[in-house]
Design a protein around this motif. Structure first.
Motif, PDB file in Angstrom:
ATOM      1  N   ALA A  67       0.870  -1.181   0.000  1.00  0.00           N
ATOM      2  CA  ALA A  67       0.000   0.000   0.000  1.00  0.00           C
ATOM      3  C   ALA A  67       0.908   1.232   0.000  1.00  0.00           C
ATOM      4  O   ALA A  67       1.407   1.642   1.049  1.00  0.00           O
ATOM      5  CB  ALA A  67      -0.900  -0.004   1.228  1.00  0.00           C
ATOM      6  N   PRO A  68       1.157   1.823  -1.187  1.00  0.00           N
ATOM      7  CA  PRO A  68       2.047   2.988  -1.243  1.00  0.00           C
ATOM      8  C   PRO A  68       1.429   4.190  -0.528  1.00  0.00           C
ATOM      9  O   PRO A  68       0.214   4.387  -0.578  1.00  0.00           O
ATOM     10  CB  PRO A  68       2.209   3.259  -2.735  1.00  0.00           C
ATOM     11  CG  PRO A  68       1.267   2.374  -3.445  1.00  0.00           C
ATOM     12  CD  PRO A  68       0.634   1.449  -2.476  1.00  0.00           C
ATOM     13  N   TRP A  69       2.284   4.960   0.127  1.00  0.00           N
ATOM     14  CA  TRP A  69       1.795   6.152   0.822  1.00  0.00           C
ATOM     15  C   TRP A  69       1.390   7.227  -0.183  1.00  0.00           C
ATOM     16  O   TRP A  69       0.519   8.026   0.069  1.00  0.00           O
ATOM     17  CB  TRP A  69       2.853   6.671   1.801  1.00  0.00           C
ATOM     18  CG  TRP A  69       3.069   5.697   2.922  1.00  0.00           C
ATOM     19  CD1 TRP A  69       2.097   5.195   3.736  1.00  0.00           C
ATOM     20  CD2 TRP A  69       4.273   5.088   3.320  1.00  0.00           C
ATOM     21  NE1 TRP A  69       2.646   4.310   4.629  1.00  0.00           N
ATOM     22  CE2 TRP A  69       3.993   4.225   4.397  1.00  0.00           C
ATOM     23  CE3 TRP A  69       5.596   5.168   2.885  1.00  0.00           C
ATOM     24  CZ2 TRP A  69       4.951   3.470   5.042  1.00  0.00           C
ATOM     25  CZ3 TRP A  69       6.550   4.421   3.530  1.00  0.00           C
ATOM     26  CH2 TRP A  69       6.229   3.579   4.591  1.00  0.00           C
ATOM     27  N   ASP A  70       2.067   7.216  -1.329  1.00  0.00           N
ATOM     28  CA  ASP A  70       1.749   8.153  -2.405  1.00  0.00           C
ATOM     29  C   ASP A  70       1.183   7.319  -3.563  1.00  0.00           C
ATOM     30  O   ASP A  70       1.904   6.571  -4.205  1.00  0.00           O
ATOM     31  CB  ASP A  70       3.037   8.884  -2.825  1.00  0.00           C
ATOM     32  CG  ASP A  70       2.816   9.882  -3.943  1.00  0.00           C
ATOM     33  OD1 ASP A  70       1.686   9.955  -4.471  1.00  0.00           O
ATOM     34  OD2 ASP A  70       3.781  10.585  -4.291  1.00  0.00           O
ATOM     35  N   LYS A  71      -0.114   7.432  -3.829  1.00  0.00           N
ATOM     36  CA  LYS A  71      -0.795   6.589  -4.826  1.00  0.00           C
ATOM     37  C   LYS A  71      -0.219   6.760  -6.235  1.00  0.00           C
ATOM     38  O   LYS A  71      -0.338   5.874  -7.071  1.00  0.00           O
ATOM     39  CB  LYS A  71      -2.311   6.881  -4.865  1.00  0.00           C
ATOM     40  CG  LYS A  71      -3.020   6.664  -3.546  1.00  0.00           C
ATOM     41  CD  LYS A  71      -2.943   5.233  -3.073  1.00  0.00           C
ATOM     42  CE  LYS A  71      -3.615   5.068  -1.728  1.00  0.00           C
ATOM     43  NZ  LYS A  71      -2.966   4.152  -0.838  1.00  0.00           N
ATOM     44  N   SER A  72       0.439   7.902  -6.484  1.00  0.00           N
ATOM     45  CA  SER A  72       1.017   8.111  -7.819  1.00  0.00           C
ATOM     46  C   SER A  72       2.210   7.178  -8.071  1.00  0.00           C
ATOM     47  O   SER A  72       2.683   7.062  -9.190  1.00  0.00           O
ATOM     48  CB  SER A  72       1.460   9.572  -7.977  1.00  0.00           C
ATOM     49  OG  SER A  72       2.526   9.856  -7.091  1.00  0.00           O
ATOM     50  N   LEU A  73       2.673   6.493  -7.034  1.00  0.00           N
ATOM     51  CA  LEU A  73       3.818   5.594  -7.181  1.00  0.00           C
ATOM     52  C   LEU A  73       3.424   4.183  -7.646  1.00  0.00           C
ATOM     53  O   LEU A  73       4.294   3.370  -7.908  1.00  0.00           O
ATOM     54  CB  LEU A  73       4.547   5.461  -5.841  1.00  0.00           C
ATOM     55  CG  LEU A  73       5.470   6.596  -5.470  1.00  0.00           C
ATOM     56  CD1 LEU A  73       6.032   6.389  -4.089  1.00  0.00           C
ATOM     57  CD2 LEU A  73       6.600   6.690  -6.470  1.00  0.00           C
ATOM     58  N   ILE A  74       2.128   3.903  -7.725  1.00  0.00           N
ATOM     59  CA  ILE A  74       1.690   2.545  -8.069  1.00  0.00           C
ATOM     60  C   ILE A  74       2.330   2.056  -9.375  1.00  0.00           C
ATOM     61  O   ILE A  74       2.857   0.956  -9.426  1.00  0.00           O
ATOM     62  CB  ILE A  74       0.148   2.448  -8.105  1.00  0.00           C
ATOM     63  CG1 ILE A  74      -0.363   2.464  -6.663  1.00  0.00           C
ATOM     64  CG2 ILE A  74      -0.314   1.200  -8.841  1.00  0.00           C
ATOM     65  CD1 ILE A  74      -1.834   2.259  -6.493  1.00  0.00           C
ATOM     66  N   LYS A  75       2.320   2.910 -10.417  1.00  0.00           N
ATOM     67  CA  LYS A  75       2.912   2.497 -11.702  1.00  0.00           C
ATOM     68  C   LYS A  75       4.413   2.236 -11.560  1.00  0.00           C
ATOM     69  O   LYS A  75       4.930   1.265 -12.116  1.00  0.00           O
ATOM     70  CB  LYS A  75       2.665   3.567 -12.764  1.00  0.00           C
ATOM     71  CG  LYS A  75       1.274   3.497 -13.344  1.00  0.00           C
ATOM     72  CD  LYS A  75       1.142   4.385 -14.571  1.00  0.00           C
ATOM     73  CE  LYS A  75      -0.225   4.191 -15.185  1.00  0.00           C
ATOM     74  NZ  LYS A  75      -0.961   5.418 -15.364  1.00  0.00           N
ATOM     75  N   ALA A  76       5.118   3.096 -10.818  1.00  0.00           N
ATOM     76  CA  ALA A  76       6.569   2.938 -10.637  1.00  0.00           C
ATOM     77  C   ALA A  76       6.891   1.655  -9.865  1.00  0.00           C
ATOM     78  O   ALA A  76       7.831   0.932 -10.196  1.00  0.00           O
ATOM     79  CB  ALA A  76       7.148   4.147  -9.913  1.00  0.00           C
ATOM     80  N   ILE A  77       6.074   1.351  -8.838  1.00  0.00           N
ATOM     81  CA  ILE A  77       6.298   0.133  -8.051  1.00  0.00           C
ATOM     82  C   ILE A  77       6.049  -1.101  -8.915  1.00  0.00           C
ATOM     83  O   ILE A  77       6.846  -2.040  -8.917  1.00  0.00           O
ATOM     84  CB  ILE A  77       5.402   0.120  -6.785  1.00  0.00           C
ATOM     85  CG1 ILE A  77       5.839   1.227  -5.818  1.00  0.00           C
ATOM     86  CG2 ILE A  77       5.455  -1.242  -6.096  1.00  0.00           C
ATOM     87  CD1 ILE A  77       4.908   1.424  -4.626  1.00  0.00           C
ATOM     88  N   LYS A  78       4.945  -1.083  -9.689  1.00  0.00           N
ATOM     89  CA  LYS A  78       4.647  -2.212 -10.574  1.00  0.00           C
ATOM     90  C   LYS A  78       5.779  -2.421 -11.577  1.00  0.00           C
ATOM     91  O   LYS A  78       6.205  -3.549 -11.822  1.00  0.00           O
ATOM     92  CB  LYS A  78       3.320  -1.986 -11.310  1.00  0.00           C
ATOM     93  CG  LYS A  78       2.097  -2.271 -10.456  1.00  0.00           C
ATOM     94  CD  LYS A  78       0.802  -2.043 -11.218  1.00  0.00           C
ATOM     95  CE  LYS A  78       0.630  -3.068 -12.315  1.00  0.00           C
ATOM     96  NZ  LYS A  78      -0.685  -2.976 -12.974  1.00  0.00           N
TER      97      LYS A  78
END
Length: 184
Positions: A67-78
């Motif tokens: 669960a990223p603290w910054d939702k904009s990071l979802i693509k980068a984490i994936k």
């Protein structure tokens, strides 16, 4: 010369620590947050560990949830997970990322066991190389008349005892990891 023996012991200890870290990334069908340790996410231009950009949990035995603290990071984490050697396709629902670990086959368990034993053997070689370096240093000190032959024998025995201690520890860690992998 005793202070230099300490440096050789530190090197042997580092070999064991490296092995423990290496083993933590090997997965056996169970979700383990340590598999993410080596994965870095591009966080505003800085490669950052996943654990520092979100909360990593294990809601079920074979599922890791990020669960990223910054939702904009979802693509980068994936992207970071897909480009890693993890071999798992991340799924997201817009707020969390889930990694579902497949059940490990018997054949894959045997491959992992071989890999684990090889990693253990590599670190035992590193420990023995450290012992060889220490023995060379002791022999040089004798030639330079810095220590006596009695001291040489004593230091070589201490070095051998250290080597035995760390190789036994590596064997124990290796067997524990193989047992963990082979347990269904």
């Amino acid at each position: 010369m005793d202070t230099t023996l300490k440096s050789y012991e530190d090197k042997m200890q580092k070999s064991v620590e490296y092995l423990v870290n290496d083993f933590s990334a090997i997965r056996a069908g169970r979700a383990n947050p340590n598999v993410l340790n080596k994965i870095r996410v591009d966080y505003y231009g800085v490669p950052t560990p996943i654990q520092q950009v979100g909360n990593v949990t294990v809601p079920e035995p074979r599922i890791l949830q990020i669960a990223p603290w910054d939702k904009s990071l979802i693509k980068a984490i994936k992207k970071a997970i897909m480009t890693s050697d993890l071999g798992i396709n991340p799924m997201d629902d817009g707020s969390v990322i889930r990694l579902v670990f497949p059940e490990v086959t018997e054949e894959r368990r045997k491959e992992l066991s071989k890999s684990i034993r090889k990693k253990g053997e590599d670190q035992k070689v590193a420990v023995r190389n450290t012992r060889r370096d220490g023995n060379d240093a002791i022999k040089k000190a004798v030639k330079a008349s810095e220590i006596s032959e009695d001291e040489q024998k004593n230091l070589e025995e201490k070095l051998q005892k250290m080597t035995d201690k760390y190789t036994k520890e590596i064997d124990k860690l290796t067997e524990e990891k193989v047992k963990e992998i082979m347990t269904v």
